[in-house]
Design an enzyme around this catalytic site. Structure first.
Site, PDB file in Angstrom:
ATOM      1  N   PRO A   2     -34.042 -10.562 -92.950  1.00  0.00           N
ATOM      2  CA  PRO A   2     -34.806  -9.303 -92.848  1.00  0.00           C
ATOM      3  C   PRO A   2     -36.048  -9.494 -91.962  1.00  0.00           C
ATOM      4  CG  PRO A   2     -34.378  -9.880 -95.151  1.00  0.00           C
ATOM      5  CD  PRO A   2     -34.001 -11.064 -94.313  1.00  0.00           C
ATOM      6  N   GLU A   3     -36.180  -8.668 -90.952  1.00  0.00           N
ATOM      7  CA  GLU A   3     -37.355  -8.719 -90.086  1.00  0.00           C
ATOM      8  C   GLU A   3     -38.236  -7.511 -90.416  1.00  0.00           C
ATOM      9  OE1 GLU A   3     -37.789 -10.772 -86.945  1.00  0.00           O
ATOM     10  OE2 GLU A   3     -35.735 -11.299 -86.414  1.00  0.00           O
TER      11      GLU A   3
END
Ligand SMILES: [Zn+2]
Length: 279
Positions: A2-3
């Site tokens: 997840p960014e």
């Protein structure tokens, strides 16, 4: 992994379910996350969620006493999704799945559930003010805030001999520029990822700051369009369907000039760039 856009999408997904609601119970099924979950998280039990926000890739749930007479300390809960974490909304009675490590059970019977197969995620407590917390105090500006600009990058980079890609991926420079977005923004700005950070002009940093804002802003908007899927409680946040210019396109033609996109390992991460468009 997840960014920042996925974390922002997660925030927008859980915020309406949490804000204004009372946390009845915190259930920790497995406390062996990146760091052991401290017993302090129980301070949130019986408190009301005042608001939720994001700082870098950290999600913060700020709580307040339900009874304003009580002297419970100000603070809240903090999540980091790590490599593989996700949050989903479900019913408190729904049977947990594999890797569902933490529940925030609300008084209305809803539940925010943290799933993390690889357990690099973080769940902890912070005391107000959040900005003084050890995980947050050294973070650079938010890329979509006023505090972030080409001038900020230029000033912070003077004397820096390392590669510009590592420089912009350092959370002390600016938060949330992960590997994918760094490669994409450097391509958009025409800057070679291995170039020395301290030798790039102010004008080129203006272009890079604009590219970082653009790529992250677009990714967040795309995340927003799939928010409904996220709320379908299938546990999968609507990750940005990425339209990538160079990332993972090694050997394929550059969209701008047709030259083959190259891959180079910089700071132990794969970097993708066009050898003709990026200097
Ligand atoms: Zn090119």
């Amino acid at each position: 992994m997840p960014e920042l856009p996925e974390v922002e999408t997660t925030l927008r997904g859980i915020e309406p379910f949490l804000s204004g609601h009372v946390i009845r119970e915190i259930t920790v099924r497995n406390s062996a996350l990146r760091w052991p979950v401290p017993t302090d998280v129980r301070l949130a039990e019986g408190t009301r969620v005042r608001r939720c926000w994001r700082r870098g890739k950290y999600l913060l749930v700020e709580t307040e006493p339900v009874d304003t007479e009580s002297a419970a300390p100000g603070g809240g809960l903090l999540f980091h999704l790590g490599m593989s974490g996700s949050l989903r909304i479900c019913g408190a009675e729904d049977a947990p799945r594999k890797h569902d490590h933490v529940d925030l059970v609300l008084e209305n019977g809803k539940c925010v559930r943290f799933n993390d197969p690889r357990r690099f995620g973080v769940f902890t407590w912070w005391n107000a003010p959040a900005c003084a917390h050890k995980l947050l105090k050294d973070l650079g500006p938010e890329p979509l805030s006023e505090a972030f600009s080409g001038h900020h990058l230029w000033k912070a980079s003077r004397g820096r001999k390392g590669a510009v890609k590592n420089f912009i991926m350092d959370g002390k420079t600016v938060v949330g520029v992960g590997n994918i977005y760094a490669s994409e923004a450097l391509f958009m700005a025409g800057i070679h990822p291995a170039r020395q950070a301290g030798r790039i002009s102010a004008v080129r940093y203006d272009a890079l700051a604009a590219a970082i804002r653009d790529v992250l802003g677009r990714a967040i908007r795309r995340g927003g369009t799939t928010l409904r899927d996220f709320l379908n409680t299938d546990g999968n946040p609507g990750y940005f369907a990425r339209e990538l210019l160079v990332y993972e396109r090694e050997g394929k033609p550059c969209f701008q000039c047709g030259a083959a996109v190259k891959r180079k390992v910089i700071g132990q991460r794969s970097s993708y760039y066009c050898p003709r468009c990026q200097r």
